[in-house]
Enzyme design. Structure first.
Site, mmCIF file in Angstrom:
data_model
loop_
_atom_site.group_PDB
_atom_site.id
_atom_site.type_symbol
_atom_site.label_atom_id
_atom_site.label_comp_id
_atom_site.label_asym_id
_atom_site.label_seq_id
_atom_site.Cartn_x
_atom_site.Cartn_y
_atom_site.Cartn_z
ATOM 1 N N VAL A 1 0.874 -1.171 0.000
ATOM 2 C CA VAL A 1 0.000 0.000 0.000
ATOM 3 C C VAL A 1 0.912 1.221 0.000
ATOM 4 O O VAL A 1 1.752 1.376 0.889
ATOM 5 C CB VAL A 1 -0.924 0.017 1.236
ATOM 6 C CG1 VAL A 1 -1.912 1.172 1.144
ATOM 7 C CG2 VAL A 1 -1.660 -1.313 1.386
ATOM 8 N N HIS B 1 -7.392 7.427 1.870
ATOM 9 C CA HIS B 1 -7.635 6.010 1.567
ATOM 10 C C HIS B 1 -6.509 5.125 2.114
ATOM 11 O O HIS B 1 -6.756 4.055 2.666
ATOM 12 C CB HIS B 1 -7.771 5.845 0.048
ATOM 13 C CG HIS B 1 -7.981 4.449 -0.412
ATOM 14 N ND1 HIS B 1 -9.187 3.803 -0.287
ATOM 15 C CD2 HIS B 1 -7.142 3.567 -0.997
ATOM 16 C CE1 HIS B 1 -9.078 2.582 -0.778
ATOM 17 N NE2 HIS B 1 -7.841 2.410 -1.215
#
Length: 153
Positions: free
Chosen positions: A80, A87
């Site tokens: 990520v 987000h």
């Protein structure tokens, strides 16, 4: 009495859950994990890989694999990378919580090997360049924890 997991993978069966999102990173993490497992005597036929769309989906599949009772450890691999919105924070938090919960519901160790980085450069560094390969490190943890749990049981 002291308990210490040995770094010998002989006769271990390992599952790896890997995210396809950011696959230019996760492919390297997977290669590092598999290479390390094999170098520590885990048979290639005892390594199963489950691919999920993104990091958010990792915990569910890791939990299901851990609950099966067929594996000595489950390794989670993903990446990520922070973007311009919040987000990133939500995904990182939920993935970490989900993997932690997967550890709570079975006696199978579930290893957190999900990169959470501020930039693509940091991710690349942790996937086999300057900062080592975090997939490889997760594999070492999986072997150690699998053997430690066997000793305790």
């Amino acid at each position: 009495m002291n308990f210490e997991g040995k770094l010998v993978g002989k006769d271990l069966k390992i599952a790896i859950v890997v995210s396809r999102f950011n696959d230019f990173i996760t492919t390297r993490l997977l290669e590092g994990a598999k290479d390390t497992l094999i170098r520590h005597e885990v048979e290639d036929t005892n390594i199963d890989v489950a691919y999920v769309p993104g990091a958010f989906e990792i915990p569910l599949v890791a939990k299901k694999l851990a609950q099966k009772g067929e594996y000595d450890a489950v390794i989670t691999l993903g990446c990520v990378i922070r973007g311009a919105t919040s987000h990133y924070d939500y995904v990182c938090n939920e993935v970490a919580k989900g993997v932690s919960k997967a550890n709570d519901i079975s006696d199978t160790p579930v290893i957190f090997g999900v990169l959470t980085t501020e930039s693509i450069e940091q991710a690349v560094e942790r996937a086999g360049t300057k900062a080592g390969n975090k997939g490889s490190e997760a594999a070492v943890s999986a072997i150690e924890m699998a053997n430690l749990i066997k000793q305790i049981n």
